[in-house]
Scaffold this motif. Structure first.
Motif, mmCIF file in Angstrom:
data_model
loop_
_atom_site.group_PDB
_atom_site.id
_atom_site.type_symbol
_atom_site.label_atom_id
_atom_site.label_comp_id
_atom_site.label_asym_id
_atom_site.label_seq_id
_atom_site.Cartn_x
_atom_site.Cartn_y
_atom_site.Cartn_z
ATOM 1 N N UNK A 478 0.824 -1.205 0.000
ATOM 2 C CA UNK A 478 0.000 0.000 0.000
ATOM 3 C C UNK A 478 0.862 1.260 0.000
ATOM 4 N N UNK A 479 2.008 1.199 0.681
ATOM 5 C CA UNK A 479 2.936 2.338 0.663
ATOM 6 C C UNK A 479 3.482 2.539 -0.743
ATOM 7 N N UNK A 480 3.888 1.422 -1.394
ATOM 8 C CA UNK A 480 4.415 1.505 -2.762
ATOM 9 C C UNK A 480 3.384 2.105 -3.713
ATOM 10 N N UNK A 481 2.115 1.781 -3.481
ATOM 11 C CA UNK A 481 1.056 2.298 -4.345
ATOM 12 C C UNK A 481 0.682 3.741 -4.011
ATOM 13 N N UNK A 482 1.246 4.274 -2.925
ATOM 14 C CA UNK A 482 0.936 5.645 -2.542
ATOM 15 C C UNK A 482 -0.389 5.792 -1.820
ATOM 16 N N UNK A 483 -0.939 4.671 -1.341
ATOM 17 C CA UNK A 483 -2.246 4.730 -0.679
ATOM 18 C C UNK A 483 -2.146 5.094 0.793
ATOM 19 N N UNK A 484 -1.046 4.716 1.449
ATOM 20 C CA UNK A 484 -0.916 4.961 2.883
ATOM 21 C C UNK A 484 0.474 5.497 3.189
ATOM 22 N N UNK A 485 0.617 6.015 4.402
ATOM 23 C CA UNK A 485 1.903 6.497 4.901
ATOM 24 C C UNK A 485 2.148 5.837 6.244
ATOM 25 N N UNK A 486 3.360 5.308 6.427
ATOM 26 C CA UNK A 486 3.755 4.720 7.710
ATOM 27 C C UNK A 486 4.569 5.752 8.468
ATOM 28 N N UNK A 487 4.194 5.987 9.716
ATOM 29 C CA UNK A 487 4.922 6.920 10.574
ATOM 30 C C UNK A 487 5.053 6.275 11.939
ATOM 31 N N UNK A 488 6.317 5.920 12.289
ATOM 32 C CA UNK A 488 6.565 5.237 13.564
ATOM 33 C C UNK A 488 5.679 3.992 13.638
ATOM 34 N N UNK A 489 4.844 3.907 14.627
ATOM 35 C CA UNK A 489 3.993 2.730 14.799
ATOM 36 C C UNK A 489 2.553 2.999 14.396
ATOM 37 N N UNK A 490 2.358 3.956 13.494
ATOM 38 C CA UNK A 490 1.008 4.231 12.997
ATOM 39 C C UNK A 490 0.982 4.132 11.484
ATOM 40 N N UNK A 491 -0.199 3.935 10.968
ATOM 41 C CA UNK A 491 -0.415 3.900 9.525
ATOM 42 C C UNK A 491 -1.635 4.774 9.234
ATOM 43 N N UNK A 492 -1.522 5.612 8.209
ATOM 44 C CA UNK A 492 -2.628 6.503 7.871
ATOM 45 C C UNK A 492 -2.813 6.554 6.366
ATOM 46 N N UNK A 493 -4.002 6.957 5.953
ATOM 47 C CA UNK A 493 -4.246 7.186 4.541
ATOM 48 C C UNK A 493 -3.404 8.355 4.070
ATOM 49 N N UNK A 494 -2.918 8.277 2.845
ATOM 50 C CA UNK A 494 -1.999 9.296 2.338
ATOM 51 C C UNK A 494 -2.612 10.692 2.357
ATOM 52 N N UNK A 495 -3.915 10.779 2.123
ATOM 53 C CA UNK A 495 -4.548 12.106 2.050
ATOM 54 C C UNK A 495 -5.057 12.592 3.399
ATOM 55 N N UNK A 496 -4.856 11.797 4.455
ATOM 56 C CA UNK A 496 -5.428 12.156 5.754
ATOM 57 C C UNK A 496 -4.536 13.159 6.489
ATOM 58 N N UNK A 497 -5.171 14.164 7.109
ATOM 59 C CA UNK A 497 -4.501 15.107 8.002
ATOM 60 C C UNK A 497 -5.397 15.340 9.208
ATOM 61 N N UNK A 498 -4.803 15.202 10.379
ATOM 62 C CA UNK A 498 -5.591 15.441 11.589
ATOM 63 C C UNK A 498 -6.005 16.912 11.640
ATOM 64 N N UNK A 499 -7.288 17.163 11.865
ATOM 65 C CA UNK A 499 -7.802 18.540 11.905
ATOM 66 C C UNK A 499 -8.751 18.719 13.083
ATOM 67 N N UNK A 500 -8.790 19.941 13.580
ATOM 68 C CA UNK A 500 -9.665 20.288 14.701
ATOM 69 C C UNK A 500 -10.999 20.830 14.198
ATOM 70 N N UNK A 501 -12.043 20.461 14.914
ATOM 71 C CA UNK A 501 -13.329 21.108 14.642
ATOM 72 C C UNK A 501 -13.334 22.485 15.281
ATOM 73 N N UNK A 502 -14.350 23.281 14.985
ATOM 74 C CA UNK A 502 -14.439 24.621 15.574
ATOM 75 C C UNK A 502 -14.474 24.540 17.082
ATOM 76 N N UNK A 503 -15.260 23.605 17.605
ATOM 77 C CA UNK A 503 -15.357 23.458 19.054
ATOM 78 C C UNK A 503 -14.035 23.045 19.663
ATOM 79 N N UNK A 504 -13.289 22.167 18.970
ATOM 80 C CA UNK A 504 -12.003 21.717 19.503
ATOM 81 C C UNK A 504 -10.965 22.826 19.454
ATOM 82 N N UNK A 505 -11.043 23.689 18.432
ATOM 83 C CA UNK A 505 -10.114 24.820 18.400
ATOM 84 C C UNK A 505 -10.338 25.753 19.605
ATOM 85 N N UNK A 506 -11.588 25.974 19.963
ATOM 86 C CA UNK A 506 -11.889 26.801 21.144
ATOM 87 C C UNK A 506 -11.378 26.130 22.410
ATOM 88 N N UNK A 507 -11.468 24.769 22.411
ATOM 89 C CA UNK A 507 -11.014 24.041 23.590
ATOM 90 C C UNK A 507 -9.496 24.163 23.755
#
Length: 627
Positions: A478-507
């Motif tokens: 999946x990494x070779x195909x560009x579908x996922x990214x391995x970082x340390x002991x986690x795996x995520x979709x290549x297009x995924x970025x952690x983002x805050x909701x409006x409420x979480x930004x206020x928090x």
């Protein structure tokens, strides 16, 4: 090039098979006193025949009486050329037809019809017999030579018979020396000084004096002391020869007709085999769990039949699974004879299409794919059926029926066509597609439920697959195909970025305000939740940690970055000035109680800023240099 074939007799009892063999070879193949007394062949007999320069034959003489058909099948197994004997004074009889069917089920390709006892038949009757025989063999899968008239009294037709056998032998499939060695055992006995001796017709490969062999089922192991071919001592035995092997150290009682001698670890016993089963047109249908007798090699084993799709109708061919009551040694393409449990009659034949089928799940495929001539297509089918179990390349000679020398090129061809080798197993495209879809789906679901986490823990992602040990290889694809990214002991979709909701930004703003106010004391998760009046602190705090906006000290206390850096610099400055510092000294300069100070000191130790020196601390290797 010298060529050797196995010729097997066939025909009704008392039609002159043994007399014909004796006339051709000079050998009386009836060895037992009971055979002499009754005047019929009971067990298998063997003789050697020189057909021409460079062409020899091992003749297996089989019994014709209906009571000994099991012995006939054992002898007919492995035959290259059939010698069907029909007596001119009787014509085609019940065992003639049964033996003919058995030869066809065993895949014999070439044959000769001998019309025996021609001196006892009138010309008109003889013509009728020949016509009847020709009608019966005209639709046979065996390529028959024109009938040869023969008489033991006048020796009429001897030369014509030798010529016909020579022509049929030229059409027989040539056995390969570089294949896996296998020899079904038809006799076992003991000789003083030699120990246990086994005999049989070697089906494939070669065996030499000093070779290590295995006798299966049972996996008895021995070193070959001596080799004989047609009664002559040899250093090695080639395929298609009548062979005797002395196996010292083995017990005679541990080996019997039906055992198989092999010389490679690739061979394994199997108790469940998948076959293509063909029934004769005038027998009863085979239903679920019908009990039958399977004749495979020289063995006779009881088996239960599980048709792949409904009952098997008379005259039809269908895929079925045989659950054997005793283990056998089988290979793709092996042919067997099916006889009914009771009464004991020949009802059909089978071809082994997988000697090691996965027990579950069963994956039906089109019938023609199981018997296709192209070994790569056979291999793809077996690999597809194996699912997540996969197929080891070392098993291909047995699972697919190829020579060991062909495996490397075959694997390369399979890989080019979509098969993938993972962990020493070959996995099909459909399995890998399923693995990719399953893994990507699980990661996407995890992202949906944990939007602030950087990715799915690798260990959790491994558990998604049926066989977790394949997971790292699948993740790599999946990494070779560009579908996922391995970082340390986690795996995520290549297009995924952690983002805050409006409420979480206020928090996050509220959390920072609390931590800035607490300064060097920091705050725990519970204290933050109480201060901001909401739950969900841990996930947002984890996000802030990864963003470098806060620092966690110990298991559950958070600090604003500036506050903890100021505290760090204050402590390190004191140590630079005084060389070392005790907790008591640091309490005075920081105004922190032990509740807050000790976790800070341990955090500094872990980061390498400080190091323990008895009950005090000194600057550590990671402490920033000054000046």
């Amino acid at each position: 090039m010298n060529r050797h074939v196995v010729v097997g007799t066939a025909g009704h009892v008392d039609h002159g098979k043994t007399a014909l063999v004796k006339a051709l070879t000079g050998t009386d193949t009836d060895r037992w006193a009971e055979e002499k007394r009754r005047g019929i062949t009971i067990d298998l007999g063997f003789a050697r025949l020189n057909l021409s320069d460079g062409l020899t034959a091992s003749i297996v003489d089989v019994p014709g009486h209906e009571d000994f058909v099991r012995n006939m099948v054992a002898g007919a197994t492995g035959v290259d050329v059939a010698l069907l004997v029909v007596a001119a004074d009787e014509g085609v009889m019940p065992q003639t037809a049964e033996h003919l069917a058995i030869l066809e089920f065993l895949g014999v390709r070439a044959g000769v019809v001998a019309i025996s006892k021609t001196d006892l038949a009138e010309p008109d009757w003889l013509d009728l017999v020949v016509t009847d025989v020709m009608e019966r063999v005209s639709t046979s899968s065996v390529a028959w030579e024109s009938p040869v008239h023969w008489s033991a009294v006048t020796d009429q037709g001897r030369e014509e018979l030798l010529g016909a056998l020579s022509r049929a032998a030229e059409r027989a499939t040539l056995r390969s020396d570089d294949d896996l060695f296998r020899m079904p055992v038809d006799r076992v006995f003991s000789i003083p000084g030699a120990g246990t001796v086994v005999t049989g017709t070697s089906w494939s490969g070669t065996v030499a004096v000093g070779s290590f062999v295995r006798v299966m089922p049972g996996d008895t192991r021995a070193r070959v002391r001596s080799v004989e071919v047609h009664g002559e001592s040899r250093e090695r035995a080639e395929p298609g020869r009548r062979t005797a092997l002395a196996l010292p150290g083995t017990e005679r009682d541990d080996i019997a007709r039906g055992s198989v001698v092999v010389s490679d670890e690739t061979w394994r016993e199997c108790s469940v085999i998948d076959v293509m089963l063909t029934l004769l047109p005038d027998v009863k249908p085979i239903t679920q769990r019908s009990r039958v007798r399977l004749h495979l090699g020289t063995a006779e084993i009881m088996a239960r039949v599980t048709p792949e799709r409904g009952d098997i109708a008379p005259g039809s061919t269908a895929a079925a699974r045989l659950r054997l009551e005793q283990p056998v040694v089988a290979r793709w393409g092996d042919r067997g004879v099916i006889r009914s449990y009771s009464p004991i009659d020949t009802v059909g034949g089978c071809v082994v299409v997988d000697p090691f089928p996965p027990l579950r799940p069963r994956r039906p495929v089109k019938l023609e794919r199981r018997l296709v001539r192209d070994p790569a297509e056979r291999a793809r089918t077996v690999i597809e059926l194996a699912g997540w179990h996969g197929v080891a390349p070392a098993d291909l000679p047995v699972r697919v029926g190829v020579h060991p020398s062909e495996v490397q090129a075959l694997v390369a061809e399979l890989v080019r066509s979509g098969v993938t080798e993972i962990g020493g197993q070959l996995l099909g495209q459909s399995v890998l597609d399923e693995a990719r879809r399953g893994t990507l789906g699980a990661i996407a679901d995890y992202h949906g439920a944990h939007r602030l986490e950087p990715g799915m823990p690798r260990e959790l992602a491994r558990s998604v697959l049926s066989i977790p040990s394949y997971a790292d290889a699948v993740h790599g694809l999946l990494v070779e195909a560009g579908d996922v990214v391995l970082e340390a002991e986690t795996i995520r979709l290549a297009q995924f970025t952690a983002t805050l909701s409006d409420g979480q930004r206020e928090l996050t703003k509220a959390i920072l305000r609390v931590l800035e106010a607490e300064g060097a004391r920091g705050a725990t998760e519970a204290e933050l939740a109480e201060a901001v009046g909401t739950s969900g602190i841990r996930e947002v705090a984890g996000f802030m940690l990864r963003e470098g906006r806060i620092v966690r000290v110990g298991p559950d206390r958070y600090y604003e970055v500036g506050a903890v850096e100021r505290l760090r610099d204050q402590i390190l400055g004191y140590m630079r000035e005084h060389g070392r510092a005790t907790p008591a000294q640091l309490r005075e300069i920081t105004s922190l109680t032990r509740k807050y100070l000790i976790p800070i000191l341990e955090w500094l130790d872990t980061a390498g800023y400080t190091r323990r020196d008895g009950d005090a601390r000194r600057l550590g290797p990671a402490a920033p240099k000054v000046g």
